[in-house]
Scaffold this motif. Sequence first.
Motif, mmCIF file in Angstrom:
data_model
loop_
_atom_site.group_PDB
_atom_site.id
_atom_site.type_symbol
_atom_site.label_atom_id
_atom_site.label_comp_id
_atom_site.label_asym_id
_atom_site.label_seq_id
_atom_site.Cartn_x
_atom_site.Cartn_y
_atom_site.Cartn_z
ATOM 1 N N GLY A 128 8.860 2.949 6.677
ATOM 2 C CA GLY A 128 8.585 2.067 7.872
ATOM 3 C C GLY A 128 7.830 0.783 7.512
ATOM 4 N N LYS A 129 7.135 0.297 8.261
ATOM 5 C CA LYS A 129 6.600 -0.969 8.320
ATOM 6 C C LYS A 129 5.557 -0.959 7.173
ATOM 7 C CE LYS A 129 3.222 -3.969 10.559
ATOM 8 N NZ LYS A 129 2.282 -4.277 11.475
ATOM 9 N N PRO A 130 5.651 -1.987 6.138
ATOM 10 C CA PRO A 130 5.145 -2.143 4.906
ATOM 11 C C PRO A 130 3.931 -2.699 5.355
ATOM 12 C CG PRO A 130 6.762 -4.074 5.349
ATOM 13 C CD PRO A 130 7.097 -2.971 6.112
ATOM 14 N N HIS A 131 2.861 -2.352 4.774
ATOM 15 C CA HIS A 131 1.402 -2.699 4.437
ATOM 16 C C HIS A 131 1.091 -3.024 3.402
ATOM 17 C CE1 HIS A 131 0.524 -1.117 8.836
ATOM 18 N NE2 HIS A 131 1.200 -0.267 8.507
ATOM 19 N N TYR A 132 0.198 -4.363 3.379
ATOM 20 C CA TYR A 132 0.007 -5.163 2.126
ATOM 21 C C TYR A 132 -1.566 -5.311 1.939
ATOM 22 C CZ TYR A 132 5.086 -6.142 2.106
ATOM 23 O OH TYR A 132 6.436 -6.237 2.296
ATOM 24 N N MET A 133 -2.229 -5.236 0.836
ATOM 25 C CA MET A 133 -3.381 -5.727 0.531
ATOM 26 C C MET A 133 -3.233 -7.223 -0.176
ATOM 27 S SD MET A 133 -6.765 -4.062 -1.731
ATOM 28 C CE MET A 133 -8.105 -4.954 -2.100
ATOM 29 N N LEU A 151 0.848 -1.185 -0.148
ATOM 30 C CA LEU A 151 -0.080 -0.082 -0.023
ATOM 31 C C LEU A 151 0.894 1.263 -0.009
ATOM 32 C CD1 LEU A 151 -2.828 -1.134 2.738
ATOM 33 C CD2 LEU A 151 -3.016 -0.906 0.034
ATOM 34 N N GLY A 152 0.354 2.168 -0.808
ATOM 35 C CA GLY A 152 1.223 3.435 -0.775
ATOM 36 C C GLY A 152 0.060 4.744 -0.640
ATOM 37 N N ALA A 153 0.433 6.047 -0.659
ATOM 38 C CA ALA A 153 -0.079 7.223 -0.899
ATOM 39 C C ALA A 153 -0.339 7.675 -2.182
ATOM 40 C CB ALA A 153 0.291 8.154 0.113
ATOM 41 N N VAL A 154 -1.596 8.087 -2.390
ATOM 42 C CA VAL A 154 -1.925 8.538 -3.616
ATOM 43 C C VAL A 154 -2.349 10.233 -3.355
ATOM 44 C CG1 VAL A 154 -3.332 8.844 -5.775
ATOM 45 C CG2 VAL A 154 -3.000 6.579 -5.006
ATOM 46 N N LEU A 155 -1.511 11.078 -3.876
ATOM 47 C CA LEU A 155 -1.480 12.306 -3.542
ATOM 48 C C LEU A 155 -1.681 13.374 -4.729
ATOM 49 C CD1 LEU A 155 1.730 12.471 -1.238
ATOM 50 C CD2 LEU A 155 -0.664 12.233 -0.514
ATOM 51 N N VAL A 175 3.248 7.553 -3.934
ATOM 52 C CA VAL A 175 4.059 7.710 -3.068
ATOM 53 C C VAL A 175 4.298 6.547 -2.114
ATOM 54 C CG1 VAL A 175 5.454 8.985 -1.475
ATOM 55 C CG2 VAL A 175 4.134 10.207 -3.115
ATOM 56 N N PRO A 176 5.368 5.657 -2.210
ATOM 57 C CA PRO A 176 5.400 4.501 -1.614
ATOM 58 C C PRO A 176 5.531 5.160 -0.015
ATOM 59 C CG PRO A 176 7.073 4.336 -3.138
ATOM 60 C CD PRO A 176 6.382 5.817 -3.299
ATOM 61 N N LEU A 177 5.254 4.249 1.003
ATOM 62 C CA LEU A 177 5.256 4.408 2.416
ATOM 63 C C LEU A 177 6.463 3.665 3.058
ATOM 64 C CD1 LEU A 177 1.417 3.134 3.547
ATOM 65 C CD2 LEU A 177 2.524 5.549 3.154
ATOM 66 N N ALA A 182 10.504 10.654 -2.170
ATOM 67 C CA ALA A 182 10.677 9.129 -2.499
ATOM 68 C C ALA A 182 9.675 8.245 -1.675
ATOM 69 C CB ALA A 182 12.000 8.920 -2.226
ATOM 70 N N SER A 183 9.658 8.596 -0.683
ATOM 71 C CA SER A 183 8.537 7.779 0.421
ATOM 72 C C SER A 183 8.054 8.659 1.540
ATOM 73 C CB SER A 183 9.440 6.750 0.741
ATOM 74 O OG SER A 183 10.311 6.747 1.800
ATOM 75 N N ILE A 184 7.008 8.084 2.196
ATOM 76 C CA ILE A 184 6.825 9.135 3.235
ATOM 77 C C ILE A 184 6.149 8.176 4.334
ATOM 78 C CG2 ILE A 184 6.018 11.066 1.905
ATOM 79 C CD1 ILE A 184 3.136 10.138 2.248
#
Length: 305
Positions: A267-272, A171-175, A263-265, A185-187
């Motif tokens: 820290g700890k990765p989260h997945y779907m 999962l990542g952020a759409v901004l 934008v990728p996240l 590069a990531s947030i």
Amino acid sequence: MNGVNVEIRWLEAFVAVAEELHFGNAAARLRMAQSPLSQTIRKLERSLGAELFHRSTRSVELTAAGHALLPHAREVLEQLNIASKAVKLPQGRVYGSLTLGFTGVLNHLSLPPLARAVQQTYPDIQLALVGRIMTQDAVHQLESGSLDLAFVGLPVDSSRINARLLAQEALGAVLPTGHRLAGKASIDLSDLADESFLLPPMSAGSVLYEDTMRACTEAGFYPKVAQEITDPYMVMMLVAAGIGVAVLTEGISAMLPPGAVYVPLGGKPHYMNHGLAWSIRPGSKARDAVLELSEKILPTPKIIM
């Protein structure tokens, strides 16, 4: 139907009127005059002993009996169509019809290759695709039999459904492109704690909603909701319009509309987890053949814990 004589053409007429909800349109579809069509429906109603339509000068609506009959009438006509094909096809050929539910853009990496493979491998299987089916709705329709297969988010909470993992996406952020963090590069997801989010409705039973809420709460905040919307592509469009931000899977990064960035996240990765689901009830040869084919086209990946 025990003790009831029903002709196939009566069922064809009933289904046409039920789908058109207009006797004139149904008559044109069946290439017959409206008066004989009305007489045919009356014969069916007398044979069944129930009124199937509420008729007025302005509208036609199904009665409760009509709603109850419709799925069975469709099934009878479908089985007749399958039977007619069976006597024409060489022995051993797989034939039939399947209905496959999918969400939308979230399935763009799995739906096209599977649909193409079915068409190429089993040309006598009619594959009907039904879009905008959220996971909870997919489960209900698989249980009722209105869907044969469905792309879903995992896990699926039903003892009456089988499911297989197809893909695991970060999962990542759409901004919006003008967002203060759009060039990073990531947030960290916590950087968006004060933002308004675009989310699927909680009532829709979306695994994406559950994954987003879990990721946000683990980041230390409960997201404020700008708008609830089920279609992931519309979510991206609204992000591009500056309505809010969203959490989506990395696979959509190549499909973003102008005005939005992925934008990728950190820290700890989260997945779907994406899966393919079907009822535990015995299915048709066509369904079993497509399930077997899906294992070749979309093999189960190793899951990241």
